[in-house]
Design a protein around this motif. Structure first.
Motif, mmCIF file in Angstrom:
data_model
loop_
_atom_site.group_PDB
_atom_site.id
_atom_site.type_symbol
_atom_site.label_atom_id
_atom_site.label_comp_id
_atom_site.label_asym_id
_atom_site.label_seq_id
_atom_site.Cartn_x
_atom_site.Cartn_y
_atom_site.Cartn_z
ATOM 1 N N PHE A 55 34.348 -72.427 42.886
ATOM 2 C CA PHE A 55 33.482 -71.469 43.563
ATOM 3 C C PHE A 55 33.485 -70.131 42.829
ATOM 4 O O PHE A 55 32.479 -69.453 42.747
ATOM 5 C CB PHE A 55 33.965 -71.298 45.010
ATOM 6 C CG PHE A 55 33.026 -70.522 45.877
ATOM 7 C CD1 PHE A 55 31.700 -70.918 45.994
ATOM 8 C CD2 PHE A 55 33.458 -69.422 46.588
ATOM 9 C CE1 PHE A 55 30.829 -70.217 46.810
ATOM 10 C CE2 PHE A 55 32.589 -68.715 47.400
ATOM 11 C CZ PHE A 55 31.270 -69.111 47.513
ATOM 12 N N GLY A 56 34.626 -69.757 42.279
ATOM 13 C CA GLY A 56 34.697 -68.482 41.588
ATOM 14 C C GLY A 56 34.734 -68.624 40.074
ATOM 15 O O GLY A 56 35.109 -67.697 39.377
ATOM 16 N N ALA A 57 34.346 -69.783 39.563
ATOM 17 C CA ALA A 57 34.501 -70.064 38.130
ATOM 18 C C ALA A 57 33.833 -69.005 37.266
ATOM 19 O O ALA A 57 32.756 -68.513 37.587
ATOM 20 C CB ALA A 57 33.930 -71.428 37.800
ATOM 21 N N TYR A 58 34.458 -68.675 36.175
ATOM 22 C CA TYR A 58 33.884 -67.701 35.254
ATOM 23 C C TYR A 58 33.769 -68.265 33.829
ATOM 24 O O TYR A 58 32.705 -68.239 33.216
ATOM 25 C CB TYR A 58 34.719 -66.426 35.233
ATOM 26 C CG TYR A 58 34.376 -65.521 34.083
ATOM 27 C CD1 TYR A 58 33.094 -64.994 33.950
ATOM 28 C CD2 TYR A 58 35.307 -65.223 33.095
ATOM 29 C CE1 TYR A 58 32.748 -64.187 32.888
ATOM 30 C CE2 TYR A 58 34.974 -64.408 32.029
ATOM 31 C CZ TYR A 58 33.699 -63.898 31.929
ATOM 32 O OH TYR A 58 33.362 -63.108 30.872
ATOM 33 N N VAL A 59 34.880 -68.825 33.341
ATOM 34 C CA VAL A 59 34.915 -69.291 31.952
ATOM 35 C C VAL A 59 33.872 -70.388 31.704
ATOM 36 O O VAL A 59 33.098 -70.328 30.746
ATOM 37 C CB VAL A 59 36.328 -69.817 31.605
ATOM 38 C CG1 VAL A 59 36.325 -70.528 30.267
ATOM 39 C CG2 VAL A 59 37.320 -68.674 31.584
ATOM 40 N N THR A 60 33.849 -71.376 32.576
ATOM 41 C CA THR A 60 32.970 -72.519 32.365
ATOM 42 C C THR A 60 31.488 -72.120 32.339
ATOM 43 O O THR A 60 30.782 -72.463 31.391
ATOM 44 C CB THR A 60 33.228 -73.597 33.434
ATOM 45 O OG1 THR A 60 34.636 -73.759 33.569
ATOM 46 C CG2 THR A 60 32.592 -74.901 33.060
ATOM 47 N N PRO A 61 30.985 -71.391 33.348
ATOM 48 C CA PRO A 61 29.575 -70.998 33.270
ATOM 49 C C PRO A 61 29.285 -70.095 32.079
ATOM 50 O O PRO A 61 28.186 -70.156 31.512
ATOM 51 C CB PRO A 61 29.308 -70.261 34.586
ATOM 52 C CG PRO A 61 30.558 -70.240 35.349
ATOM 53 C CD PRO A 61 31.578 -71.050 34.651
ATOM 54 N N ALA A 62 30.254 -69.272 31.686
ATOM 55 C CA ALA A 62 29.995 -68.366 30.561
ATOM 56 C C ALA A 62 29.850 -69.155 29.269
ATOM 57 O O ALA A 62 28.959 -68.893 28.473
ATOM 58 C CB ALA A 62 31.117 -67.339 30.432
ATOM 59 N N ILE A 63 30.706 -70.135 29.060
ATOM 60 C CA ILE A 63 30.706 -70.837 27.779
ATOM 61 C C ILE A 63 29.714 -71.991 27.772
ATOM 62 O O ILE A 63 28.957 -72.178 26.820
ATOM 63 C CB ILE A 63 32.125 -71.346 27.451
ATOM 64 C CG1 ILE A 63 33.044 -70.151 27.268
ATOM 65 C CG2 ILE A 63 32.109 -72.214 26.198
ATOM 66 C CD1 ILE A 63 34.476 -70.523 27.005
ATOM 67 N N LEU A 64 29.690 -72.779 28.842
ATOM 68 C CA LEU A 64 28.815 -73.953 28.844
ATOM 69 C C LEU A 64 27.458 -73.665 29.479
ATOM 70 O O LEU A 64 26.500 -74.391 29.251
ATOM 71 C CB LEU A 64 29.503 -75.115 29.573
ATOM 72 C CG LEU A 64 30.819 -75.582 28.949
ATOM 73 C CD1 LEU A 64 31.429 -76.718 29.755
ATOM 74 C CD2 LEU A 64 30.601 -76.034 27.505
ATOM 75 N N GLY A 65 27.394 -72.615 30.296
ATOM 76 C CA GLY A 65 26.131 -72.312 30.966
ATOM 77 C C GLY A 65 25.338 -71.212 30.279
ATOM 78 O O GLY A 65 24.249 -70.864 30.714
ATOM 79 N N GLY A 66 25.895 -70.635 29.205
ATOM 80 C CA GLY A 66 25.157 -69.626 28.447
ATOM 81 C C GLY A 66 25.076 -68.286 29.158
ATOM 82 O O GLY A 66 24.215 -67.473 28.852
ATOM 83 N N ASN A 67 25.959 -68.069 30.138
ATOM 84 C CA ASN A 67 26.044 -66.759 30.769
ATOM 85 C C ASN A 67 24.791 -66.338 31.521
ATOM 86 O O ASN A 67 24.554 -65.171 31.732
ATOM 87 C CB ASN A 67 26.353 -65.696 29.710
ATOM 88 C CG ASN A 67 27.475 -64.810 30.155
ATOM 89 O OD1 ASN A 67 27.801 -64.792 31.341
ATOM 90 N ND2 ASN A 67 28.067 -64.097 29.239
ATOM 91 N N LYS A 68 23.936 -67.299 31.867
ATOM 92 C CA LYS A 68 22.807 -66.946 32.721
ATOM 93 C C LYS A 68 22.969 -67.714 34.013
ATOM 94 O O LYS A 68 24.019 -68.274 34.247
ATOM 95 C CB LYS A 68 21.491 -67.277 32.021
ATOM 96 C CG LYS A 68 21.604 -68.526 31.187
ATOM 97 C CD LYS A 68 20.315 -69.080 30.762
ATOM 98 C CE LYS A 68 20.540 -70.531 30.425
ATOM 99 N NZ LYS A 68 19.380 -71.308 30.289
ATOM 100 N N GLU A 69 21.930 -67.720 34.866
ATOM 101 C CA GLU A 69 22.069 -68.386 36.152
ATOM 102 C C GLU A 69 23.431 -68.087 36.738
ATOM 103 O O GLU A 69 24.244 -68.974 36.967
ATOM 104 C CB GLU A 69 21.949 -69.903 35.994
ATOM 105 C CG GLU A 69 20.592 -70.362 35.560
ATOM 106 C CD GLU A 69 20.357 -71.819 35.898
ATOM 107 O OE1 GLU A 69 21.354 -72.532 36.135
ATOM 108 O OE2 GLU A 69 19.213 -72.212 35.961
ATOM 109 N N GLY A 70 23.674 -66.822 36.985
ATOM 110 C CA GLY A 70 25.007 -66.400 37.380
ATOM 111 C C GLY A 70 25.613 -67.198 38.520
ATOM 112 O O GLY A 70 24.930 -67.620 39.440
ATOM 113 N N LEU A 71 26.885 -67.444 38.398
ATOM 114 C CA LEU A 71 27.674 -67.900 39.534
ATOM 115 C C LEU A 71 28.487 -66.689 39.996
ATOM 116 O O LEU A 71 28.535 -65.676 39.319
ATOM 117 C CB LEU A 71 28.604 -69.046 39.141
ATOM 118 C CG LEU A 71 27.903 -70.311 38.663
ATOM 119 C CD1 LEU A 71 28.909 -71.443 38.530
ATOM 120 C CD2 LEU A 71 26.797 -70.706 39.612
ATOM 121 N N LEU A 72 29.156 -66.817 41.119
ATOM 122 C CA LEU A 72 29.832 -65.654 41.678
ATOM 123 C C LEU A 72 30.846 -65.052 40.724
ATOM 124 O O LEU A 72 30.915 -63.841 40.562
ATOM 125 C CB LEU A 72 30.512 -66.024 42.999
ATOM 126 C CG LEU A 72 29.576 -65.966 44.199
ATOM 127 C CD1 LEU A 72 30.251 -66.568 45.418
ATOM 128 C CD2 LEU A 72 29.145 -64.532 44.488
#
Lengths: 310, 367
Positions: A250-267
């Motif tokens: 729910f609070g993930a940061y590393v994974t969305p930043a590296i694999l998600g390209g830092n867009k479509e923000g998660l919390l």
């Protein structure tokens, strides 16, 4: 989970745990109890100080910051305390980000559960030797850093990556998933799967299999025996595992930043963005505080509902 | 049980006092230690942009002065500011860009440099002395300068691409060159919003709420075609074939294009773009101001300045370095743009109260 461990807080009145008759030697008894309590406190002192210094006080700062004022240069100043940051939480963007995070965390948790349950079941029904080897296998990924493993996925998922090529080879079309939400979910599942397997294993391994035999003797089908015996008995593992996967997802940061390209923000990314890029400490803190509160309540409710079986 | 409560209270009190004392300590006004040229006062903590320093220069400095240099990196001015503004970071030297220098000066966060401890300050070219963002070069001395533009994999697009910011923002161009999902934008509010403003024909220092809203809409529309917001790896992504066009800084693109197997180019769009100068500055709470001065002096040495440019392929503001810079670097129009190109470029300027609108616009646009 130590939630049910007997706790005694100062001022609980005369201790009765030992079941001794305190009427006999009230003074001595109480003195001994006190000495024991003091001893326990001293033993716990380093940890208490540690938690106070590095958890409670910083958390207090986060709460204080969430009411603070943001200067024109983006500094956070602890004055003119106000609710502006919390007013921003109703913005569409925060809501979108929150729902997306919730959705991704739920999906990642469910996938982990579906993948981990059969594995945990299998492991816990092997001979002790095989069991230990397989458990080591589950934990091997922890031997290298999470960040490095996430970057490794980036290599696997990029256009020339093995995964992408395999997808194209078996005819799944353009298999490009790097920088999509699928890549983020994949990364989350990969990263947190062991956290689901281990508690499930611990729960299933404890099950008394004669109960299953009993169920079969009473003409329960295999499915029915699973549904009415094994599943309820493994519930504590399911709950613990789900919390261990859901909360960090729910609070993930590393994974969305590296694999998600830092867009479509998660919390998680949204909070970091507020602190580092938007230089909006109050809003970043307010989001953190609300996430923390929601998680706490959700976890409590979850434990309560599952508590009867724990 | 009373005794225990007292204990707890004592511990809590001590903890709070400790924190208060620590935070007061960092507020102390540093009197700007008096340093001799070449004097050191301990190991150096250097906070710099990623991929911006020649490791050999760090080694040379360590060997010459017998100190250890610790490097940390940041991908944008805003991130650096967010980290140092809390104080007590332990960093000595930072490398902020033009507009961020104004902000740091007005916030009183960087020291006035002691020029007598930096004899090599005379090497800085007149063009970079007395810049508008730091009148009289009181607080900073120029490190490197360059431009922000677009890097393209010509192997995919073909050799003729329109020299426009539209490659990043325009849906039709994305369609025509197959760029959808293959674009990266800088994760940097002033640069990325600035590029959108330029694309729309406005100044990248606009303080008009309407223009900013238009720019925000342009970025928001492009987000679905953007692969990543990235200020670290934009050039690696192009070379790896992961993206086809990337928004980024001149030197980094050139550096990585050397590694690639395709044909690449970097250009500043015809609509104009950003030129920037990064300056070396010392934080007011720098623990080792003398080593910091020695380090700045070391980097402004003629040969060291040339080595830096020969390494990172950003242009040198060091006039004395020119004779040591490789001819192919000096002749490269991407590193040293023509006057015609320079005329189209703007410095990013501190927009004061409006600064925060840029960061908020980018945050909203990326959804």
């Amino acid at each position: 989970m130590a939630v049910d461990a007997p706790t005694r807080s100062p001022g609980d009145g005369p201790p009765v745990l030992e079941g001794t008759s305190e009427v006999a030697t009230p003074g001595l008894e109480r003195e001994a109890e006190r000495a024991k309590a003091r001893q326990g406190f001293l033993l716990g002192l380093p940890t208490i100080v540690y938690l106070l210094l590095f958890f409670v006080i910083p958390l207090g700062f986060v709460v204080a910051y969430s009411f603070a004022t943001r200067t024109r240069s983006g500094r956070t100043e602890l004055r003119d305390f106000n609710l502006d940051a919390y007013a921003r939480l109703g913005d569409d963007i925060v809501m979108t980000v929150a729902w997306r995070s919730l959705w991704m965390a739920v999906v990642a948790t469910l996938i982990c559960l579906v993948l981990a349950y059969p594995l945990a079941y299998y492991i816990s029904t092997r001979s002790p030797m095989v069991r230990n080897l397989m458990l080591v296998g589950v934990m091997i990924p922890f031997w290298s850093n999470f960040l490095i493993r996430t970057y490794a996925w980036r290599v696997l998922l990029d256009s020339d990556g093995l995964v992408t090529q395999a997808f194209e080879f078996i005819g799944l079309g353009d298999g490009r998933i790097l920088f999509t939400s699928n890549a983020v979910i994949l990364g989350l599942v990969y990263g947190y799967l062991p956290f689901m397997v281990l508690p499930l294993y611990a729960a299933i391994e404890r099950i008394d299999w004669s109960l299953v035999e009993g169920a079969r003797d009473l003409y329960a089908s295999g499915w029915s025996a699973f549904r009415r015996v094994v599943w309820p008995l493994s519930r504590p593992g399911v709950i613990a595992g789900s919390i261990l996967v859901f909360v960090p997802s729910f609070g993930a940061y590393v994974t969305p930043a590296i694999l998600g390209g830092n867009k479509e923000g998660l919390l998680g990314s949204y909070i970091v963005l507020q602190f580092l890029s938007a230089r909006n400490g109050p809003v970043g803190s307010a989001v953190s505080v609300v996430v923390l509160a929601v998680m706490l309540v959700a976890t409590l409710v979850y434990f309560r509902s599952g508590g009867k079986n724990l | 049980m009373k005794a225990m409560k007292k204990w707890m209270r004592l511990v809590a009190l001590l903890a709070v006092l400790g924190v208060v004392a620590a935070s007061c300590g960092s507020d102390e006004e540093s009197a700007g230690a008096d340093c001799e040229a070449g004097e050191t006062d301990g190991d150096l903590a250097f906070f710099n942009w990623s991929e911006y320093m020649d490791p050999d220069l760090i080694t040379a400095f360590q060997d010459e002065f017998g100190v250890t240099v610790t490097e940390d990196f940041y991908p944008s001015n805003e991130e650096m500011f967010a980290k140092v503004s809390a104080g007590g970071t332990g960093y000595d030297v930072i490398v902020p860009s033009d507009y961020m220098i104004s902000i740091l000066v007005s916030e009183g966060m960087i020291l006035e440099l002691q020029k007598d401890a930096i004899p090599n300050h005379v090497n800085v070219s007149d063009k970079f002395n007395d810049p508008p963002f730091d009148p009289g070069s009181v607080h900073t001395l120029a490190y490197q300068w360059g431009t922000t533009g677009i890097g393209v994999d010509l192997g995919v697009t073909g050799p003729d691409v329109p020299l426009t910011w539209g490659l990043l923002f325009d849906a039709d161009l994305a369609e025509e060159y197959g760029l959808s999902g293959r674009i990266s934008l800088l994760d940097d509010p002033r640069e990325t919003v600035g590029a959108a403003l330029k694309y729309l024909g406005y100044s990248l220092n606009s303080t008009s709420a309407d223009e900013l809203a238009e720019a925000e809409a342009v970025i928001a529309d492009a987000v679905s075609r953007v692969a990543a917001f990235d200020s670290d790896q934009y050039s690696e992504l192009v070379v790896a074939g992961e993206t086809i066009v990337g928004h980024g800084y001149s030197g980094n693109f050139l550096w990585d294009f050397e590694e690639g197997e395709s044909e690449y180019t970097y250009f500043v769009p015809d609509e104009g773009g950003t030129k920037w100068v990064d300056g070396m500055a010392i934080l007011v709470d720098a623990p080792h101001p003398c080593t910091a001065h020695a380090f700045i002096n070391f980097l402004l040495d003629a040969e060291n300045g040339a080595q830096l440019t020969n390494y990172n392929w950003y242009a040198s503001p060091n006039a004395a370095s020119e004779q040591y810079i490789d001819q192919e670097v000096l002749d490269n129009q991407i590193i040293y743009p023509s006057q015609a190109t320079m005329d189209r470029l703007e410095f990013i300027e501190d927009t004061g109260d409006f600064e925060i609108e840029y960061t908020d616009a980018l945050t909203r646009a990326r959804g």
